[in-house]
Design a protein around this motif. Sequence first.
Motif, short mmCIF file in Angstrom:
data_model
loop_
_atom_site.label_atom_id
_atom_site.label_comp_id
_atom_site.label_asym_id
_atom_site.label_seq_id
_atom_site.Cartn_x
_atom_site.Cartn_y
_atom_site.Cartn_z
N VAL A 67 11.45 19.43 22.62
CA VAL A 67 11.15 20.17 21.40
C VAL A 67 10.25 21.35 21.71
N PRO A 68 10.42 22.47 21.01
CA PRO A 68 9.59 23.66 21.26
C PRO A 68 8.11 23.38 21.03
N GLY A 69 7.26 24.01 21.83
CA GLY A 69 5.82 23.90 21.65
C GLY A 69 5.17 22.73 22.34
N ALA A 70 5.95 21.89 23.02
CA ALA A 70 5.37 20.74 23.71
C ALA A 70 4.51 21.21 24.87
N VAL A 71 3.32 20.62 25.00
CA VAL A 71 2.39 20.98 26.08
C VAL A 71 2.42 19.88 27.13
N PRO A 72 2.90 20.17 28.34
CA PRO A 72 3.00 19.12 29.36
C PRO A 72 1.64 18.69 29.89
N ALA A 73 1.49 17.41 30.14
CA ALA A 73 0.27 16.85 30.71
C ALA A 73 0.65 15.70 31.63
N VAL A 74 -0.24 15.36 32.54
CA VAL A 74 0.02 14.26 33.47
C VAL A 74 0.25 12.97 32.68
N PRO A 75 1.33 12.28 32.90
CA PRO A 75 1.61 11.06 32.14
C PRO A 75 0.77 9.88 32.64
N ARG A 76 0.59 8.89 31.80
CA ARG A 76 -0.09 7.66 32.22
C ARG A 76 0.95 6.74 32.85
N VAL A 77 0.66 6.29 34.07
CA VAL A 77 1.59 5.40 34.78
C VAL A 77 0.93 4.11 35.24
N VAL A 78 -0.35 3.91 34.94
CA VAL A 78 -1.04 2.69 35.33
C VAL A 78 -0.38 1.50 34.63
N GLY A 79 -0.10 0.45 35.41
CA GLY A 79 0.57 -0.74 34.88
C GLY A 79 2.04 -0.80 35.25
N LEU A 80 2.62 0.35 35.62
CA LEU A 80 4.01 0.38 36.02
C LEU A 80 4.16 -0.02 37.49
N ALA A 81 5.34 -0.49 37.85
CA ALA A 81 5.66 -0.64 39.28
C ALA A 81 5.64 0.76 39.89
N ALA A 82 5.19 0.85 41.14
CA ALA A 82 5.05 2.17 41.77
C ALA A 82 6.35 2.94 41.77
N SER A 83 7.48 2.27 41.97
CA SER A 83 8.77 2.97 41.99
C SER A 83 9.07 3.57 40.62
N ASP A 84 8.76 2.85 39.54
CA ASP A 84 8.95 3.40 38.20
C ASP A 84 7.97 4.54 37.94
N ALA A 85 6.72 4.37 38.40
CA ALA A 85 5.72 5.42 38.22
C ALA A 85 6.15 6.71 38.91
N ARG A 86 6.73 6.57 40.09
CA ARG A 86 7.22 7.74 40.80
C ARG A 86 8.35 8.43 40.03
N GLY A 87 9.21 7.63 39.41
CA GLY A 87 10.27 8.20 38.59
C GLY A 87 9.72 8.95 37.39
N VAL A 88 8.68 8.39 36.77
CA VAL A 88 8.04 9.07 35.64
C VAL A 88 7.49 10.42 36.07
N LEU A 89 6.73 10.42 37.17
CA LEU A 89 6.13 11.67 37.65
C LEU A 89 7.21 12.70 37.99
N CYS A 90 8.29 12.26 38.60
CA CYS A 90 9.39 13.18 38.88
C CYS A 90 9.92 13.78 37.60
N GLY A 91 10.03 12.95 36.57
CA GLY A 91 10.52 13.44 35.28
C GLY A 91 9.64 14.52 34.68
N TRP A 92 8.37 14.53 35.08
CA TRP A 92 7.44 15.58 34.63
C TRP A 92 7.29 16.69 35.67
N ARG A 93 8.13 16.67 36.69
CA ARG A 93 8.11 17.66 37.78
C ARG A 93 6.82 17.58 38.59
N VAL A 94 6.30 16.37 38.77
CA VAL A 94 5.09 16.13 39.54
C VAL A 94 5.46 15.33 40.79
N ARG A 95 5.04 15.79 41.95
CA ARG A 95 5.31 15.05 43.19
C ARG A 95 4.38 13.85 43.28
#
Length: 206
Positions: A132-160
Amino acid sequence: MIAALLAAVFAAGTGGPVDDRAPLAGAATSWRERQIEWTLAGAGKGARSIVVQPGIWGGCDQGPPKVRVTESETEIAVEAVVLEPEGVESMICPAIAGLSEPERVRLEAPVGGRRVVGPQRIVRPGAAIPQVPGAVPAVPRVVGLAASDARGVLCGWRVRARGARGDAVVTAQRPAAGTPLELPATAAPERCAELPAKPAARLLAR
C-alpha cells in the motif's frame, strides 16, 4: 492515474496483460475460495503472533484476503484466500490489482521456533514490504522464529541476514525491530543470495 498504476502492478505480478473492459463479475451468484501468495513478514512481541503479507489479487476477486492459521506442536500452517466468482474463466475482469496491508495473526501459543509453512508461501526479496502507498519500511521482529524462517522474513524486507541458520530459535537480533530501513533505490534482485551487503541484520540463537 491510480487505476493505471495498479493495473501495471497487477500485470507485473501475474506476468501477463490485463483486460480493462467492463467487468462481468457482478453477475456472479456463487463464490469459491482461491488461495493467493503470501509471505511471512515478521513476528509480534513475545512471538505470540505472526505478521503475514498477502500477495496481489485480481479485479474479479472479492477481498480483502482472509489469513488463516492451523497450529501443531511443530508447525504453523498459513493460508491466504480471496473469493472468486464461479465461472470466472469466462468473465472479463477490471484491470485493478488488489493490494493488501499486512495482517497480524494471533496464535494459541508462542511461535517457539515452530516452522511456518503453507500453500503459496513465497520467499523472495521485497515480498514482505507492504504494497500500500505510504508504507514506511522498518526492520521486522524475528525473535522467536526458527532462524531459517527469520532469514526468509529479512529477505522479504530486502535485508541480508547474518548469523544463525537452520532450526535454531532466534533469541536476539541486531538492529532491533522497528529500526527504520534505508532500502536501495535499485530494483530488488530475484534471489535472497543476491541481496547487497547492506542493509543487514544479525541473528543470535540458541
